[in-house]
Design a protein around this motif. Sequence first.
Motif: not given
Length: 398
Positions: A8-10, A196-200, A339-350, A370-376
């Motif tokens: 993951g290169g974020g 290390v898994n930082c794959a968002g 209109p502006a570019p959209a984003g996608v939030r990677a949100q973990a759900l149980g 790292v299995c949940n790292a949305p904002s912030p």
Amino acid sequence: MYDYLIIGGGIVGLSVGMTLLEKHPGAKLAILEKEEDIAQHQTGHNSGVIHSGIYYNPGSYKARFAKAGNESMRRFCEEHEIPHDICGKVIVATNEEEISELEKLFKRAYQNGLKATWLSREELMEKEPFVNGLEAIYLPSTGIVDYKTVSSVMAWKIRSLGGTVLTNSEVTAIDEREDAVIVDTKDKTYATKFLVNCAGLYSDRIARMAGYHVDVKIFPFRGEYYELRPEKRHLVNNLIYPVPNPNFPFLGVHATRMIDGKVEVGPNAVPGFKREAYWKTSFNWKDFSEIISYPGFWKLGITYAKEGLDEMSRSFSKKRFTENLRQLIPSIEEDDLMPAPAGVRAQALGSNGELFDDFFIINGRNSVHVCNAPSPAATASLEIGKEIAGRIGIRLGV
């Protein structure tokens, strides 16, 4: 054989790589990024806010890392001459019902060790003259930056310290053994002492590839933005946020002055039926079937049915979006929004239907995920990097 391999290169993966190389000079380290360049997803599609940490439960990773990250991100930007502005933000109560929630936030600010000022209507008008507000909280530590620029500097530092950033390297298989982790990409195979898994957006799938079947599924939420026309940018001086709906786990539509002077408003939060759901028409059968077959999806839908329908209606109706925004900034008209570019939030759900409210990091045998790292997470990225490096140090005794 690598000492460390990061997927993951974020901004989180880059921060981990930079921190490990600073802590262990001479280590052999590489980052595997599936795209042609770094920071192409959550990092490159957000509002660029350096958050204060006011919203998060005291003692949580988010609360601690956002506060510390606010300071470390500011220092990092100063050190590397990255344009940024600690401009402050206001959280605005637009009616009497919201004042009690605002008071709770004000208390939360002090619980989290933040500086905050209560503003009367008159004081609010001095900061944001075009806002509809009865009272507000002012947070002076909040700022703005371009996280793509921050990520580029991190990548430069990684390379200068002897590390490698390998793009177009999508991971296809992982074999975590007793003494090494073998990682296959479409073109090559790599061996590493530690992974290390930082794959968002794909962090849950990477964890499963490595053999860790945790009760979590990444649910993609598309956040849609509009940009104010240049002649209307004067309506927003800095950052204007509403009081969050206590019955909905997102912050609501807000207005943000970007570091380049543009003003964006948004985002809403609508389900995506593709991991990378940047368009209303985005669809992937594998992603879709995985989502609708997951029990947590249906439980989440029942819990937030009303709020979800409201978000969807604002997604398909610019008029409804504008009406919602006008509660905060009455002078804005529908034609003022582009209109502006959209984003996608990677949100973990149980599977119980609950969205993970904190960063979620699990330890493997020779890995960390790292299995949940949305904002912030962008604000907190340097602190997450320190946390991961610390965990690895304990595991490897280095």
